[in-house]
Design a protein around this motif. Structure first.
Motif, PDB file in Angstrom:
ATOM      1  N   SER A   1      47.124 106.396  93.717  1.00  0.00           N
ATOM      2  CA  SER A   1      47.124 105.954  92.318  1.00  0.00           C
ATOM      3  C   SER A   1      45.900 106.474  91.568  1.00  0.00           C
ATOM      4  O   SER A   1      45.966 106.733  90.361  1.00  0.00           O
ATOM      5  CB  SER A   1      47.168 104.426  92.256  1.00  0.00           C
ATOM      6  OG  SER A   1      46.141 103.878  93.067  1.00  0.00           O
TER       7      SER A   1
ATOM      8  N   GLU B   1      46.736 109.916  90.279  1.00  0.00           N
ATOM      9  CA  GLU B   1      47.627 109.842  89.103  1.00  0.00           C
ATOM     10  C   GLU B   1      46.781 109.613  87.852  1.00  0.00           C
ATOM     11  O   GLU B   1      46.953 110.267  86.817  1.00  0.00           O
ATOM     12  CB  GLU B   1      48.621 108.680  89.248  1.00  0.00           C
ATOM     13  CG  GLU B   1      49.631 108.804  90.375  1.00  0.00           C
ATOM     14  CD  GLU B   1      50.604 107.634  90.440  1.00  0.00           C
ATOM     15  OE1 GLU B   1      51.413 107.601  91.380  1.00  0.00           O
ATOM     16  OE2 GLU B   1      50.576 106.753  89.559  1.00  0.00           O
TER      17      GLU B   1
ATOM     18  N   THR C   1      45.840 111.871  84.431  1.00  0.00           N
ATOM     19  CA  THR C   1      46.058 111.401  83.052  1.00  0.00           C
ATOM     20  C   THR C   1      44.769 111.529  82.244  1.00  0.00           C
ATOM     21  O   THR C   1      44.782 112.008  81.105  1.00  0.00           O
ATOM     22  CB  THR C   1      46.511 109.932  83.051  1.00  0.00           C
ATOM     23  OG1 THR C   1      47.691 109.819  83.841  1.00  0.00           O
ATOM     24  CG2 THR C   1      46.820 109.449  81.642  1.00  0.00           C
TER      25      THR C   1
ATOM     26  N   ASN D   1      56.884 106.922  81.998  1.00  0.00           N
ATOM     27  CA  ASN D   1      56.693 107.830  83.133  1.00  0.00           C
ATOM     28  C   ASN D   1      57.638 109.028  82.997  1.00  0.00           C
ATOM     29  O   ASN D   1      58.537 109.183  83.806  1.00  0.00           O
ATOM     30  CB  ASN D   1      56.968 107.090  84.444  1.00  0.00           C
ATOM     31  CG  ASN D   1      58.357 106.465  84.471  1.00  0.00           C
ATOM     32  OD1 ASN D   1      58.972 106.255  83.424  1.00  0.00           O
ATOM     33  ND2 ASN D   1      58.859 106.171  85.659  1.00  0.00           N
TER      34      ASN D   1
ATOM     35  N   ALA E   1      54.403 108.945  87.275  1.00  0.00           N
ATOM     36  CA  ALA E   1      53.284 108.270  87.935  1.00  0.00           C
ATOM     37  C   ALA E   1      53.339 106.775  87.592  1.00  0.00           C
ATOM     38  O   ALA E   1      52.646 106.306  86.706  1.00  0.00           O
ATOM     39  CB  ALA E   1      51.970 108.883  87.464  1.00  0.00           C
TER      40      ALA E   1
ATOM     41  N   ASP F   1      50.136 104.464  87.900  1.00  0.00           N
ATOM     42  CA  ASP F   1      49.255 104.778  86.779  1.00  0.00           C
ATOM     43  C   ASP F   1      49.820 104.163  85.502  1.00  0.00           C
ATOM     44  O   ASP F   1      49.097 103.540  84.719  1.00  0.00           O
ATOM     45  CB  ASP F   1      49.166 106.304  86.656  1.00  0.00           C
ATOM     46  CG  ASP F   1      48.138 106.770  85.632  1.00  0.00           C
ATOM     47  OD1 ASP F   1      47.145 106.049  85.417  1.00  0.00           O
ATOM     48  OD2 ASP F   1      48.324 107.857  85.075  1.00  0.00           O
TER      49      ASP F   1
END
Lengths: 293, 315
Positions: A178, A181, A185, B34, B59, B62
């Motif tokens: 995670s 990820e 971003t 997502n 993701a 996230d």
């Protein structure tokens, strides 16, 4: 919800001012002393409770102290102030380090530390934002703090606010997908209002990170994800202060803070068994003497 | 002459229309997704509010964490993804970052149940109600039609509490009419005295049809639209136990821990429990087939609901 202790908060303001105005070497010394006081408070807390994550607490305390006593724009008496900087402790198992730091800044009375992990205490083994002022999100399971911090940084940008988001990650927890990820971003969105600090003590619960699932080259990994990366000594308060307050570029910042698990207590340093071993009262006395130097 | 074909609707359309209407009035409303801009029907939102659509890519962990961070910063995030991936992949984020942290995120599980038919069990979301119902402090809302979807979106935007909204793709007729949506309250769409059918989502229109057909057999069925799964309207269940002789639950979900299990836990603790039948998927992965075929395969047609109710009425 615990409430602020105005007297300690006033002392915190004075100390912050003294640190800000001091010459560099004096600044380093003031932060070192303050961090070691929090270390001692934390050890007593863990000793009383009979549990805690002492190794990681000791490794992260110079980072936390530098942030709360030299960097973060926060107000312990107004913990919900909308434009405050956000601080997230992703490695929530080192709650003891956070509690001792927050108490020293006056977010809640220092006497509360004695309740750590006791039945119905606000100070759970992992931090809870609903009960503890200064805690921004509940952490504990690893790999949660960075995505939430990315959301906070996106929010700050949407709101046109100057506030900055700081998140402290354990190095072991970077094995959680995670994080990557969220790193992607943040890099993609060029979140320059986000700083992730990695407490790089190189030990996870059972062994060295590099023997478990290697993280190096960690700096290259973050660079490849679109971050500006700085590698510093995570126990040098001046280096930390400088990197946290340096002019920022157009990308998110990753500070890899090289640290020593168990830092400040000779018999704990860099020893894997001190991940969550509880020191005896004799060991706490010995440690307190070392930390008072 | 054959009966007129009933018009049916994809609830994602009503969802997106209402979200855009609200976003025009309240700039705190943002959408997080997502890569599901298309499948979550967010193209219109993205066009009108490009800065307020945060697409994190494929993701989900996230996505939910980012949603929590936005909610904790004063925004009202609608976090949208296909329900199997939103709930399955990001379950721990839903538990820790949203529910336990009390961050007011609106989790939007799109195309739930077996809406993805032939794509198979990996894309079905029949477990969502079950595993989310176990999480403290998380509201679970399953609108039955477009009108209720709109009302639920309006409610969720103002609720300031963690909530999961199950937004259907499988087309359903309008069934709730002018009845208001009240969080935590079941609505009685048809009163009856013999048996109560407690239905949710796609099953509500089928329950109504079952009641209509059963009336021809002399069996009077009460139909409850249980659009809030958590917290459950226990009073409506207790009334059904007192006033009718049996309860049938119907859900496009696993019966292991979903609506049926929730209703049963109220029924068994009643002073004089009544018999029950739980319609749903009984801990099985679906075979290949489209949604209509699968609903039939698992006994989720109006005829199945009627048969279960009639059996209880006569038992």
């Amino acid at each position: 919800m615990l409430v602020a202790d105005p007297r300690t908060a006033a002392a915190w303001r004075l100390l912050r001012q003294e640190i800000a105005e001091a010459a560099p070497e004096r600044r380093r010394e003031l932060l070192r002393q303050r961090a070691n006081q929090s270390r001692a408070a934390d050890l007593h807390m863990i000793g009383r409770a009979g549990l805690g994550h002492v190794g990681g607490d000791m490794s992260v305390l110079d980072i936390l102290t530098t942030l709360f006593f030299g960097v973060l724009r926060v107000d312990p008496e107004h913990p919900e102030w909308a434009d405050r900087d956000r601080f997230v402790l992703s490695k929530g198992h080192t709650a003891g380090a956070l509690y001792s730091t927050l108490a020293a800044a006056g977010f809640f009375p220092q006497e509360e530390l004695a309740t750590f992990a006791a039945p119905l205490s606000a100070l759970n083994g992992h931090p809870n934002r609903v009960k503890v002022p200064g805690v921004e999100t509940n952490t504990g399971p690893l790999g949660h703090g960075l995505p939430v911090s990315v959301g906070m940084a996106v929010a700050g940008r949407l709101a046109g606010s100057e506030r900055h988001v700081f998140v402290v990650l354990g190095d072991g927890e970077l094995q959680e997908g995670s994080n990557w990820e969220a790193a992607m971003t943040a890099g993609h969105r060029r979140l320059a209002n986000l700083t992730a600090i990695v407490d790089r003590n190189r030990l996870q619960q059972g062994a060295r990170t590099e023997e478990t699932s290697a993280l190096d080259p960690l700096d290259d990994k973050f660079r490849a994800f679109g971050w500006d990366v700085h590698v510093v000594d995570g126990h040098d308060h001046l280096e930390l202060l400088n990197v946290f307050t340096a002019p920022r570029g157009e990308r998110p910042t990753c500070v890899i803070a090289n640290t020593i698990k168990g830092r400040g207590v000779s018999f704990m340093e860099d020893r894997v068994e001190w991940h969550h071993k509880v020191p005896s009262s004799e060991q706490i006395s010995l440690a307190t003497v070392e930390l008072a130097r | 002459m054959s009966a007129p074909v009933q018009e049916t609707f994809d609830c994602r359309v009503a969802f997106a229309d209402e979200l855009i209407a609200l976003a025009r009035l309240d700039e705190r409303i943002v959408a997080v997704c997502n890569d599901s801009v298309g499948s979550s029907n967010l193209v219109g939102f993205a066009t009108e509010f490009p800065d307020r659509l945060i697409n994190v890519g494929i993701a989900e962990q996230d996505m939910v964490g980012v949603g929590a961070g936005l909610a904790l910063s004063g925004y009202i995030p609608f976090v949208c993804g296909a329900s199997p991936f939103l709930t399955g992949r990001a379950l721990e984020q839903i538990k820790a970052d949203v529910a336990y942290s009390q961050s007011p995120v609106v989790l939007c599980g799109m195309s739930p149940g077996m809406a993805y038919g032939e794509l198979g069990p990996t894309h079905h979301s029949i477990e969502d109600l079950s595993w989310l119902r176990a999480i403290a402090g998380l509201g679970i809302v399953v609108p039955a039609d477009p009108s209720e979807t709109r009302a639920a979106v309006r409610w969720a935007a103002a609720a300031a509490t963690p909530v999961f909204l199950r937004v259907g793709r499988f087309k359903v007729p309008a069934v709730t009419g002018d009845l208001p949506f009240t969080f935590g309250t079941a609505s009685t769409l048809r009163d009856g005295t013999d048996v109560t059918v407690v239905a949710t989502g796609t099953m509500v229109s089928r329950a109504l049809q079952a009641a209509e057909e059963a009336a021809g057999q002399g069996v009077s069925i009460r139909v409850l639209n249980m659009s809030t799964i958590a917290p459950l309207d226990e009073e409506a269940i207790r009334a059904a136990v007192r006033e009718t002789r049996g309860i049938v639950t119907a859900e496009e979900a696993t019966t292991t821990g979903g609506l049926g299990a929730a209703v049963a836990s109220v029924v068994v603790s009643s002073p004089a429990p009544v018999r029950m039948r739980m319609l749903g998927v009984h801990r099985e992965f679906a075979p290949t087939g489209n949604t209509e075929f699968l609903l039939e395969h698992f006994g989720l047609t109006a005829a199945d609901i009627r048969a279960a109710a009639v059996e209880l009425a006569h038992g």
